[in-house]
Design a protein around this motif. Structure first.
Motif, PDB file in Angstrom:
ATOM      1  N   LEU A 356       0.840  -1.209   0.000  1.00 51.59           N
ATOM      2  CA  LEU A 356       0.000   0.000   0.000  1.00 51.59           C
ATOM      3  C   LEU A 356       0.876   1.260   0.000  1.00 51.59           C
ATOM      4  CD1 LEU A 356      -3.113   0.630   0.350  1.00 51.59           C
ATOM      5  CD2 LEU A 356      -2.561   1.146   2.736  1.00 51.59           C
ATOM      6  N   ALA A 357       0.495   2.232  -0.847  1.00 50.85           N
ATOM      7  CA  ALA A 357       1.289   3.479  -0.912  1.00 50.85           C
ATOM      8  C   ALA A 357       0.362   4.653  -1.186  1.00 50.85           C
ATOM      9  CB  ALA A 357       2.318   3.373  -2.036  1.00 50.85           C
ATOM     10  N   LEU A 358       0.821   5.841  -0.841  1.00 51.22           N
ATOM     11  CA  LEU A 358       0.040   7.037  -1.161  1.00 51.22           C
ATOM     12  C   LEU A 358       0.107   7.270  -2.662  1.00 51.22           C
ATOM     13  CD1 LEU A 358       1.191   9.399   1.724  1.00 51.22           C
ATOM     14  CD2 LEU A 358      -1.048   8.304   1.457  1.00 51.22           C
ATOM     15  N   ASP A 359      -0.989   7.700  -3.225  1.00 49.63           N
ATOM     16  CA  ASP A 359      -1.022   8.015  -4.641  1.00 49.63           C
ATOM     17  C   ASP A 359      -0.337   9.379  -4.876  1.00 49.63           C
ATOM     18  OD1 ASP A 359      -2.238   7.165  -7.236  1.00 49.63           O
ATOM     19  OD2 ASP A 359      -3.081   9.181  -7.097  1.00 49.63           O
ATOM     20  N   ASP A 360       0.009   9.655  -6.147  1.00 47.08           N
ATOM     21  CA  ASP A 360       0.615  10.970  -6.423  1.00 47.08           C
ATOM     22  C   ASP A 360      -0.372  12.103  -6.152  1.00 47.08           C
ATOM     23  OD1 ASP A 360       2.872   9.666  -7.153  1.00 47.08           O
ATOM     24  OD2 ASP A 360       2.313   9.549  -9.277  1.00 47.08           O
ATOM     25  N   GLU A 361      -1.660  11.783  -6.344  1.00 50.87           N
ATOM     26  CA  GLU A 361      -2.654  12.823  -6.067  1.00 50.87           C
ATOM     27  C   GLU A 361      -2.697  13.041  -4.546  1.00 50.87           C
ATOM     28  OE1 GLU A 361      -6.645  11.886  -7.501  1.00 50.87           O
ATOM     29  OE2 GLU A 361      -7.413  13.330  -6.046  1.00 50.87           O
ATOM     30  N   PRO A 362      -2.481  14.286  -4.093  1.00 48.00           N
ATOM     31  CA  PRO A 362      -2.377  14.498  -2.638  1.00 48.00           C
ATOM     32  C   PRO A 362      -3.718  14.332  -1.921  1.00 48.00           C
ATOM     33  CG  PRO A 362      -2.260  16.585  -3.810  1.00 48.00           C
ATOM     34  CD  PRO A 362      -2.342  15.517  -4.862  1.00 48.00           C
ATOM     35  N   PRO A 363      -3.684  14.027  -0.613  1.00 48.03           N
ATOM     36  CA  PRO A 363      -4.939  13.948   0.139  1.00 48.03           C
ATOM     37  C   PRO A 363      -5.602  15.309   0.227  1.00 48.03           C
ATOM     38  CG  PRO A 363      -3.038  13.636   1.603  1.00 48.03           C
ATOM     39  CD  PRO A 363      -2.501  13.769   0.221  1.00 48.03           C
ATOM     40  N   GLU A 364      -6.926  15.299   0.358  1.00 49.27           N
ATOM     41  CA  GLU A 364      -7.665  16.563   0.537  1.00 49.27           C
ATOM     42  C   GLU A 364      -8.123  16.622   1.978  1.00 49.27           C
ATOM     43  OE1 GLU A 364     -11.373  17.243  -1.730  1.00 49.27           O
ATOM     44  OE2 GLU A 364     -10.185  16.513  -3.414  1.00 49.27           O
ATOM     45  N   TRP A 365      -7.717  17.644   2.714  1.00 49.73           N
ATOM     46  CA  TRP A 365      -8.125  17.756   4.117  1.00 49.73           C
ATOM     47  C   TRP A 365      -9.517  18.373   4.217  1.00 49.73           C
ATOM     48  CZ3 TRP A 365      -5.648  15.630   8.208  1.00 49.73           C
ATOM     49  CH2 TRP A 365      -4.346  15.169   7.991  1.00 49.73           C
ATOM     50  N   LEU A 366     -10.254  18.010   5.272  1.00 51.41           N
ATOM     51  CA  LEU A 366     -11.549  18.646   5.541  1.00 51.41           C
ATOM     52  C   LEU A 366     -11.283  20.110   5.853  1.00 51.41           C
ATOM     53  CD1 LEU A 366     -12.976  16.016   8.056  1.00 51.41           C
ATOM     54  CD2 LEU A 366     -13.887  16.474   5.763  1.00 51.41           C
ATOM     55  N   ASP A 367     -12.174  20.961   5.380  1.00 47.44           N
ATOM     56  CA  ASP A 367     -11.998  22.385   5.620  1.00 47.44           C
ATOM     57  C   ASP A 367     -12.935  22.768   6.769  1.00 47.44           C
ATOM     58  OD1 ASP A 367     -11.474  25.016   5.399  1.00 47.44           O
ATOM     59  OD2 ASP A 367     -12.732  25.351   3.632  1.00 47.44           O
ATOM     60  N   ALA A 368     -12.536  22.438   7.992  1.00 49.26           N
ATOM     61  CA  ALA A 368     -13.441  22.670   9.119  1.00 49.26           C
ATOM     62  C   ALA A 368     -12.624  22.897  10.384  1.00 49.26           C
ATOM     63  CB  ALA A 368     -14.348  21.457   9.307  1.00 49.26           C
ATOM     64  N   MET A 369     -13.228  23.574  11.347  1.00 52.38           N
ATOM     65  CA  MET A 369     -12.481  23.899  12.563  1.00 52.38           C
ATOM     66  C   MET A 369     -12.448  22.720  13.543  1.00 52.38           C
ATOM     67  SD  MET A 369     -12.533  27.164  14.897  1.00 52.38           S
ATOM     68  CE  MET A 369     -11.893  27.147  16.560  1.00 52.38           C
ATOM     69  N   VAL A 370     -13.537  21.978  13.643  1.00 50.44           N
ATOM     70  CA  VAL A 370     -13.579  20.938  14.680  1.00 50.44           C
ATOM     71  C   VAL A 370     -13.039  19.583  14.202  1.00 50.44           C
ATOM     72  CG1 VAL A 370     -15.089  19.655  16.244  1.00 50.44           C
ATOM     73  CG2 VAL A 370     -15.274  22.136  16.097  1.00 50.44           C
ATOM     74  N   PRO A 371     -13.601  18.977  13.158  1.00 54.51           N
ATOM     75  CA  PRO A 371     -13.031  17.682  12.763  1.00 54.51           C
ATOM     76  C   PRO A 371     -11.662  17.817  12.113  1.00 54.51           C
ATOM     77  CG  PRO A 371     -14.848  18.268  11.306  1.00 54.51           C
ATOM     78  CD  PRO A 371     -14.745  19.360  12.318  1.00 54.51           C
ATOM     79  N   ARG A 372     -10.795  16.841  12.344  1.00 53.30           N
ATOM     80  CA  ARG A 372      -9.462  16.839  11.727  1.00 53.30           C
ATOM     81  C   ARG A 372      -9.324  15.527  10.963  1.00 53.30           C
ATOM     82  NH1 ARG A 372      -4.853  19.074   9.709  1.00 53.30           N
ATOM     83  NH2 ARG A 372      -3.094  17.714  10.033  1.00 53.30           N
ATOM     84  N   GLY A 373      -9.327  15.602   9.653  1.00 55.97           N
ATOM     85  CA  GLY A 373      -9.213  14.393   8.861  1.00 55.97           C
ATOM     86  C   GLY A 373      -9.253  14.728   7.390  1.00 55.97           C
ATOM     87  N   THR A 374      -9.088  13.693   6.554  1.00 52.52           N
ATOM     88  CA  THR A 374      -9.107  13.943   5.119  1.00 52.52           C
ATOM     89  C   THR A 374     -10.476  13.592   4.547  1.00 52.52           C
ATOM     90  OG1 THR A 374      -8.183  11.741   4.781  1.00 52.52           O
ATOM     91  CG2 THR A 374      -6.635  13.568   4.747  1.00 52.52           C
ATOM     92  N   ARG A 375     -10.869  14.399   3.560  1.00 48.70           N
ATOM     93  CA  ARG A 375     -12.119  14.135   2.848  1.00 48.70           C
ATOM     94  C   ARG A 375     -11.862  13.053   1.803  1.00 48.70           C
ATOM     95  NH1 ARG A 375     -12.877  19.224   0.765  1.00 48.70           N
ATOM     96  NH2 ARG A 375     -14.035  19.785   2.617  1.00 48.70           N
ATOM     97  N   ARG A 376     -10.642  13.098   1.236  1.00 44.88           N
ATOM     98  CA  ARG A 376     -10.229  12.152   0.198  1.00 44.88           C
ATOM     99  C   ARG A 376      -8.803  11.733   0.486  1.00 44.88           C
ATOM    100  NH1 ARG A 376     -11.253  10.833  -4.944  1.00 44.88           N
ATOM    101  NH2 ARG A 376      -9.215  11.163  -5.854  1.00 44.88           N
ATOM    102  N   LEU A 377      -8.560  10.434   0.413  1.00 46.50           N
ATOM    103  CA  LEU A 377      -7.191   9.947   0.650  1.00 46.50           C
ATOM    104  C   LEU A 377      -6.856   8.915  -0.429  1.00 46.50           C
ATOM    105  CD1 LEU A 377      -4.632   9.760   2.353  1.00 46.50           C
ATOM    106  CD2 LEU A 377      -5.827   8.264   3.943  1.00 46.50           C
ATOM    107  N   PRO A 378      -6.319   9.401  -1.576  1.00 47.28           N
ATOM    108  CA  PRO A 378      -6.050   8.462  -2.675  1.00 47.28           C
ATOM    109  C   PRO A 378      -4.823   7.588  -2.364  1.00 47.28           C
ATOM    110  CG  PRO A 378      -6.215  10.750  -3.468  1.00 47.28           C
ATOM    111  CD  PRO A 378      -6.062  10.790  -1.980  1.00 47.28           C
ATOM    112  N   VAL A 379      -5.013   6.278  -2.468  1.00 49.48           N
ATOM    113  CA  VAL A 379      -3.909   5.332  -2.252  1.00 49.48           C
ATOM    114  C   VAL A 379      -3.871   4.346  -3.428  1.00 49.48           C
ATOM    115  CG1 VAL A 379      -3.959   5.456   0.282  1.00 49.48           C
ATOM    116  CG2 VAL A 379      -5.379   3.762  -0.897  1.00 49.48           C
ATOM    117  N   ARG A 380      -2.721   3.651  -3.547  1.00 47.31           N
ATOM    118  CA  ARG A 380      -2.634   2.654  -4.613  1.00 47.31           C
ATOM    119  C   ARG A 380      -1.926   1.416  -4.072  1.00 47.31           C
ATOM    120  NH1 ARG A 380       2.646   3.811  -6.021  1.00 47.31           N
ATOM    121  NH2 ARG A 380       3.133   6.012  -5.782  1.00 47.31           N
TER     122      ARG A 380
END
Ligand code: HEM
Length: 380
Positions: A356-380
């Motif tokens: 498993l590896a991270l894809d070249d397309e970078p992760p997209e972080w949630l744009d919010a003050m309270v939750p901390r996480g990614t909206r999209r996490l492309p892996v290959r």
């Protein structure tokens, strides 16, 4: 802020921002702050919206997370009977089955890249909670749309009548679903979490039907996005720290420490929210009754006063007294379950996909003050 202005007044948020470990912990343990008074942000609505949203407000009002003592003490005492270590241990085979089924599906997929959030991290806690609350798995899309509609209001959007109407409709559908299943389960008992919840008693006292419905909705909101972020953030951090991932693969018993370190390093919730219940002073600043407070747990977890080299991700860190599940009377009731889900989901993913590896397309972080996480996490 943590270094220069640890008790910061934000004029734009009209709130305090508390960022040091000791202040965060002490405030959460003190009775200077209230969660009950957060309801003022939900119930102060113009009359036409108040009528539309009366049902949602009624259930939020019954949430454990929005109650202060002695009310909170009563409900928490009852609820802990449904969240015993034994009850959570009994959920382990179900979690393993869900994880294994989702990984089979991923393995069978013929794609160069997948979004780990959509195809895995969202689904593990969704299915776990649906199983707990006896919602059939084929209702996932429908169920998700009700909760997304409600989240618009609960998450604080204050912008469109259409969204309010959707939130009200989502709440109506969800609450009537839970009301029906609660009455069906009461009439036809069957072992499981829902039965434990219905039967939970403390000194003869038990939850009312409205409290049961409110609690089902709370569990859904408290236990879903948080656990998704735990699984997503864990995957991202381990793939970004290959030496730590290699250590984990060589010694799977390190998974407990790895999950604790993810919770500390990039916890699923940046901030907890409170209202000042009585005037008091902190770090020389006067906090006045009625003012809102953002208690920044993720900042506290990186405070060099509390952790050596806080910006180093180290799965063997010990001790690791992060504040990610809160402190004091509201400390997370689902922490044991969340850790179990995190451990199984992350370990099995890494075992099943050794490359498993991270894809070249970078992760997209949630744009919010309270939750901390990614909206999209492309892996290959
Ligand atoms: C409360 C974090 C998963 C149920 C809390 C609080 C935190 C938290 C910080 C305290 C909130 C406050 O003081 O304002 C997390 C994190 C999770 C997680 C980081 C995942 C990694 C879960 C799960 C469940 C759950 C899986 C149940 C299925 C609850 C409940 C409360 C709560 C019912 C309210 C407790 C109270 O007010 O007394 N959680 N949680 N949580 N959590 Fe969790």
């Amino acid at each position: 802020l943590r270094e220069e202005d640890p008790v910061h007044w934000s004029p734009s948020l009209k709130s305090w921002i508390i960022s040091r470990y000791a202040d965060v912990r002490d405030l959460l343990l003190s009775d200077h702050l209230s969660v009950r008074r957060l309801m003022q942000f939900y119930s102060a609505l113009p009359p036409q919206d108040a009528a539309l949203l009366s049902d949602i407000v009624k259930y939020l009002d019954l949430w454990l997370a929005f109650r202060d003592p002695p009310d909170h003490t009563r409900v928490r005492r009852i609820l802990r009977h449904a969240f015993t270590p034994k009850a959570v241990d009994a959920m382990r085979p179900g979690i393993e089955e869900i994880v294994s089924h989702l990984l089979d599906r991923l393995e069978a997929k013929d794609a160069n890249r997948i979004d780990l959030i959509r195809e895995y991290a969202l689904l593990v806690p969704a299915y776990v909670i649906m199983d707990m609350l006896e919602v059939p798995r084929d209702m996932l899309d429908e169920f998700k749309s009700w909760s997304d509609d409600m989240a618009v209001f609960i998450g604080g959007a204050r912008n469109s009548d259409d969204k309010y109407a959707r939130a009200a409709r989502g709440c109506q559908k969800m609450s009537s679903y839970f009301r029906d299943i609660i009455s069906e389960r009461s009439a036809n008992p069957r072992p499981g979490f829902l039965m434990d919840l219905i039967n939970a008693r403390d000194e003869g006292d038990q939850l009312t039907e409205d409290e049961l419905v409110a609690t089902c909705i709370l569990i859904l909101f408290a236990g879903h996005e948080t656990t998704t972020n735990l699984i997503g953030n864990a995957t991202l951090l381990l793939l970004r720290h290959p030496e730590q991932l290699a250590a984990l693969r060589a010694e799977p018993a390190l998974i407990d420490g790895a999950i604790e370190e993810v919770l500390r390093f990039d916890g699923p919730t940046n901030a907890l929210v409170r209202v000042v219940a009585q005037d008091h002073e902190l770090e020389g600043r006067k906090m006045r009754e009625g003012e809102r407070v953002f208690v920044m747990v993720n900042s506290a977890n990186r405070d060099p006063r509390a952790f050596d080299e806080p910006d180093r991700f180290d799965i063997s860190r010990n001790p690791n007294r992060h504040l990610t599940f809160g402190q004091g009377i509201h400390v997370c009731l689902g922490a044991r379950l969340a850790r179990e889900e995190g451990r199984i989901a992350v370990m099995e993913l890494m075992k099943r996909f050794p490359d498993l590896a991270l894809d070249d397309e970078p992760p997209e972080w949630l744009d919010a003050m309270v939750p901390r996480g990614t909206r999209r996490l492309p892996v290959r």
